[in-house]
Design a protein around this motif. Sequence first.
Motif, mmCIF file in Angstrom:
data_model
loop_
_atom_site.group_PDB
_atom_site.id
_atom_site.type_symbol
_atom_site.label_atom_id
_atom_site.label_comp_id
_atom_site.label_asym_id
_atom_site.label_seq_id
_atom_site.Cartn_x
_atom_site.Cartn_y
_atom_site.Cartn_z
ATOM 1 N N HIS A 95 23.546 -6.170 -1.037
ATOM 2 C CA HIS A 95 23.864 -6.040 0.381
ATOM 3 C C HIS A 95 23.083 -7.053 1.206
ATOM 4 O O HIS A 95 22.040 -7.533 0.806
ATOM 5 N N VAL A 96 23.636 -7.337 2.398
ATOM 6 C CA VAL A 96 22.979 -8.181 3.393
ATOM 7 C C VAL A 96 22.707 -7.304 4.608
ATOM 8 O O VAL A 96 23.537 -6.480 4.982
ATOM 9 N N TYR A 97 21.554 -7.474 5.231
ATOM 10 C CA TYR A 97 21.166 -6.671 6.386
ATOM 11 C C TYR A 97 21.142 -7.552 7.632
ATOM 12 O O TYR A 97 20.572 -8.633 7.629
ATOM 13 N N GLN A 105 19.884 -2.250 16.045
ATOM 14 C CA GLN A 105 19.978 -1.408 14.863
ATOM 15 C C GLN A 105 20.231 -2.285 13.638
ATOM 16 O O GLN A 105 20.963 -3.259 13.717
ATOM 17 N N ILE A 106 19.610 -1.952 12.523
ATOM 18 C CA ILE A 106 19.835 -2.707 11.289
ATOM 19 C C ILE A 106 21.116 -2.189 10.636
ATOM 20 O O ILE A 106 21.284 -0.988 10.445
ATOM 21 N N VAL A 107 22.037 -3.115 10.321
ATOM 22 C CA VAL A 107 23.338 -2.776 9.739
ATOM 23 C C VAL A 107 23.422 -3.408 8.352
ATOM 24 O O VAL A 107 23.129 -4.580 8.176
ATOM 25 N N ARG A 108 23.833 -2.614 7.364
ATOM 26 C CA ARG A 108 23.942 -3.086 5.982
ATOM 27 C C ARG A 108 25.408 -3.351 5.650
ATOM 28 O O ARG A 108 26.278 -2.503 5.874
ATOM 29 N N VAL A 109 25.684 -4.548 5.118
ATOM 30 C CA VAL A 109 27.047 -4.906 4.708
ATOM 31 C C VAL A 109 26.986 -5.459 3.280
ATOM 32 O O VAL A 109 25.969 -6.012 2.864
ATOM 33 N N PRO A 110 28.083 -5.334 2.520
ATOM 34 C CA PRO A 110 28.075 -5.848 1.147
ATOM 35 C C PRO A 110 28.074 -7.376 1.110
ATOM 36 O O PRO A 110 28.636 -8.031 1.986
ATOM 37 N N LYS A 111 27.436 -7.928 0.079
ATOM 38 C CA LYS A 111 27.375 -9.384 -0.097
ATOM 39 C C LYS A 111 28.685 -9.915 -0.654
ATOM 40 O O LYS A 111 29.447 -9.202 -1.298
ATOM 41 N N GLY A 112 28.950 -11.204 -0.421
ATOM 42 C CA GLY A 112 30.062 -11.900 -1.051
ATOM 43 C C GLY A 112 31.420 -11.634 -0.457
ATOM 44 O O GLY A 112 32.435 -11.848 -1.116
ATOM 45 N N ARG A 113 31.518 -11.183 0.790
ATOM 46 C CA ARG A 113 32.810 -10.914 1.404
ATOM 47 C C ARG A 113 33.248 -12.014 2.356
ATOM 48 O O ARG A 113 34.267 -11.892 3.021
ATOM 49 N N GLY A 114 32.465 -13.082 2.484
ATOM 50 C CA GLY A 114 32.807 -14.158 3.416
ATOM 51 C C GLY A 114 32.437 -13.772 4.830
ATOM 52 O O GLY A 114 31.573 -12.935 5.067
#
Length: 131
Positions: A95-97, A105-114
């Motif tokens: 994940h990327v934060y 607010q810190i938001v977490r998103v998955p890596k490698g989605r462009g």
Amino acid sequence: MQKLRESLSRFMYGRNGIDGYNKFLLITGLVLDLLSYVNIYFLILSDFFFIYAIFRALSKNLVKRSMENQSYLVIANWLRHLWKAKVSTIKDKTHVYYVCPQCHQIVRVPKGRGKIDITCPTCGKEFSRKS
């Protein structure tokens, strides 16, 4: 000793005193003072920080000093969250934060989605980032 304490307390009544921004100014002044062994210009800069910290502590314009401190706290909180997001991104491999630009607010998103549009779960603000 008690009499000295009471007279100092009377003198400081209605004045700003030491707050978070003053502590930052004093610590920055100390660091610049230590760096003055490298270059004399750091000594001049550290003196500016010390004088401004004393001015703020003795100021009776509480509204303006409170607004300055509040601005400092917002920026310090944002930088603290940014640092925490970078450290979390390094630790988490999947994940990327990111930090929301509106509410921090810190938001977490998955890596490698462009490049993706992220919606903050707290405030609902949408912003685009590369994941």
